[in-house]
Design a protein around this motif. Structure first.
Motif, mmCIF file in Angstrom:
data_model
loop_
_atom_site.group_PDB
_atom_site.id
_atom_site.type_symbol
_atom_site.label_atom_id
_atom_site.label_comp_id
_atom_site.label_asym_id
_atom_site.label_seq_id
_atom_site.Cartn_x
_atom_site.Cartn_y
_atom_site.Cartn_z
ATOM 1 N N ALA A 14 0.844 -1.202 0.000
ATOM 2 C CA ALA A 14 0.000 0.000 0.000
ATOM 3 C C ALA A 14 0.874 1.246 0.000
ATOM 4 N N SER A 15 0.304 2.341 -0.452
ATOM 5 C CA SER A 15 1.001 3.627 -0.348
ATOM 6 C C SER A 15 1.111 4.009 1.122
ATOM 7 N N THR A 16 2.218 4.567 1.493
ATOM 8 C CA THR A 16 2.584 4.817 2.890
ATOM 9 C C THR A 16 1.547 5.576 3.704
ATOM 10 N N THR A 17 1.003 6.658 3.169
ATOM 11 C CA THR A 17 0.155 7.542 3.974
ATOM 12 C C THR A 17 -1.338 7.388 3.690
ATOM 13 N N THR A 18 -1.737 6.325 3.036
ATOM 14 C CA THR A 18 -3.148 6.138 2.692
ATOM 15 C C THR A 18 -3.911 5.432 3.806
ATOM 16 N N ASP A 19 -5.235 5.461 3.703
ATOM 17 C CA ASP A 19 -6.061 4.711 4.648
ATOM 18 C C ASP A 19 -5.837 3.206 4.508
ATOM 19 N N TYR A 20 -5.420 2.758 3.333
ATOM 20 C CA TYR A 20 -5.102 1.334 3.165
ATOM 21 C C TYR A 20 -3.977 0.948 4.114
ATOM 22 N N ALA A 21 -2.900 1.727 4.125
ATOM 23 C CA ALA A 21 -1.767 1.444 5.012
ATOM 24 C C ALA A 21 -2.157 1.642 6.474
ATOM 25 N N ARG A 22 -2.935 2.675 6.764
ATOM 26 C CA ARG A 22 -3.389 2.900 8.153
ATOM 27 C C ARG A 22 -4.171 1.686 8.659
ATOM 28 N N LEU A 23 -5.037 1.157 7.818
ATOM 29 C CA LEU A 23 -5.827 -0.014 8.200
ATOM 30 C C LEU A 23 -4.915 -1.208 8.479
ATOM 31 N N ILE A 24 -4.009 -1.487 7.573
ATOM 32 C CA ILE A 24 -3.115 -2.635 7.744
ATOM 33 C C ILE A 24 -2.303 -2.501 9.029
ATOM 34 N N ARG A 25 -1.879 -1.292 9.350
ATOM 35 C CA ARG A 25 -1.077 -1.076 10.574
ATOM 36 C C ARG A 25 -1.893 -1.284 11.846
ATOM 37 N N ARG A 26 -3.182 -1.052 11.808
ATOM 38 C CA ARG A 26 -3.963 -1.146 13.055
ATOM 39 C C ARG A 26 -4.705 -2.476 13.224
ATOM 40 N N VAL A 27 -4.559 -3.387 12.276
ATOM 41 C CA VAL A 27 -5.173 -4.715 12.407
ATOM 42 C C VAL A 27 -4.453 -5.478 13.518
ATOM 43 N N PRO A 28 -5.193 -6.114 14.410
ATOM 44 C CA PRO A 28 -4.555 -6.906 15.484
ATOM 45 C C PRO A 28 -4.107 -8.275 14.949
ATOM 46 N N TRP A 29 -2.989 -8.291 14.234
ATOM 47 C CA TRP A 29 -2.513 -9.513 13.596
ATOM 48 C C TRP A 29 -2.198 -10.599 14.616
ATOM 49 N N SER A 30 -1.996 -10.231 15.866
ATOM 50 C CA SER A 30 -1.707 -11.234 16.902
ATOM 51 C C SER A 30 -2.893 -12.172 17.128
ATOM 52 N N ARG A 31 -4.075 -11.780 16.659
ATOM 53 C CA ARG A 31 -5.255 -12.650 16.773
ATOM 54 C C ARG A 31 -5.245 -13.776 15.740
ATOM 55 N N THR A 32 -4.262 -13.760 14.845
ATOM 56 C CA THR A 32 -4.167 -14.781 13.810
ATOM 57 C C THR A 32 -2.985 -15.681 14.112
ATOM 58 N N GLY A 66 13.701 1.390 -3.702
ATOM 59 C CA GLY A 66 12.976 2.259 -2.779
ATOM 60 C C GLY A 66 11.892 1.584 -1.964
ATOM 61 N N LEU A 67 11.768 0.259 -2.068
ATOM 62 C CA LEU A 67 10.756 -0.430 -1.266
ATOM 63 C C LEU A 67 11.151 -0.428 0.209
ATOM 64 N N VAL A 68 10.140 -0.283 1.061
ATOM 65 C CA VAL A 68 10.330 -0.346 2.503
ATOM 66 C C VAL A 68 9.439 -1.474 3.017
ATOM 67 N N VAL A 69 10.020 -2.379 3.796
ATOM 68 C CA VAL A 69 9.256 -3.461 4.389
ATOM 69 C C VAL A 69 9.167 -3.201 5.889
ATOM 70 N N GLU A 70 7.938 -3.035 6.342
ATOM 71 C CA GLU A 70 7.685 -2.693 7.749
ATOM 72 C C GLU A 70 7.032 -3.886 8.441
ATOM 73 N N ARG A 71 7.625 -4.348 9.526
ATOM 74 C CA ARG A 71 7.042 -5.435 10.318
ATOM 75 C C ARG A 71 5.912 -4.843 11.146
ATOM 76 N N ILE A 72 4.701 -5.385 10.989
ATOM 77 C CA ILE A 72 3.531 -4.825 11.686
ATOM 78 C C ILE A 72 2.908 -5.828 12.653
ATOM 79 N N SER A 73 3.577 -6.935 12.900
ATOM 80 C CA SER A 73 3.036 -7.905 13.859
ATOM 81 C C SER A 73 4.014 -8.119 14.988
#
Length: 128
Positions: free
Chosen positions: A60-78, A121-128
């Motif tokens: 996703a693009s860095t500052t979009t709602d798509y990225a915001r959503l992915i960052r706030r998903v509680p992935w620990s529930r999976t 220029g790709l950035v991989v961010e760990r979100i879990s």
């Protein structure tokens, strides 16, 4: 699904879709304010649990709602061992064209297991 991978799509018009689902033509970007709080997060975690996802890789693009959503998903529930968000470091001028193109290139390289196909220029961010 290919090679055991499942693809889901975040859609401004439809919410969450599986890649094989047909949709109509629309031009609506995702706005989190248009969806009930927690609905899309729950849909994403439910889908990850349903397919027994071992990894989650989102583009996703860095500052979009798509990225915001992915960052706030509680992935620990999976059961996913790790969840990653792939963005572009600095799109500069022409971001409206360059970012989707670069993310599409990144997806193709990922899907085809071609590490030499990733755009710079790709950035991989760990979100879990």
């Amino acid at each position: 699904m290919a090679n055991g991978a499942h693809v889901v799509i975040l859609s401004g018009g439809y919410g969450l879709l599986r890649a094989e689902e047909l949709i109509g033509w629309y031009e609506k970007k995702l706005r989190l304010a248009d969806w009930p709080a927690g609905l899309l997060e729950n849909a994403l975690t439910d889908e990850a649990v349903r397919v027994r996802a071992q990894w989650v890789v989102a583009l996703a693009s860095t500052t979009t709602d798509y990225a915001r959503l992915i960052r706030r998903v509680p992935w620990s529930r999976t059961d996913a061992a790790e969840a990653l968000l792939v963005t572009l470091a600095d799109a500069g001028a022409g971001a409206m064209v360059n970012v989707p193109r670069a993310l599409g290139q990144a997806f193709r390289a990922f899907w085809e297991h071609r590490p030499d196909g990733y755009p710079p220029g790709l950035v991989v961010e760990r979100i879990s």
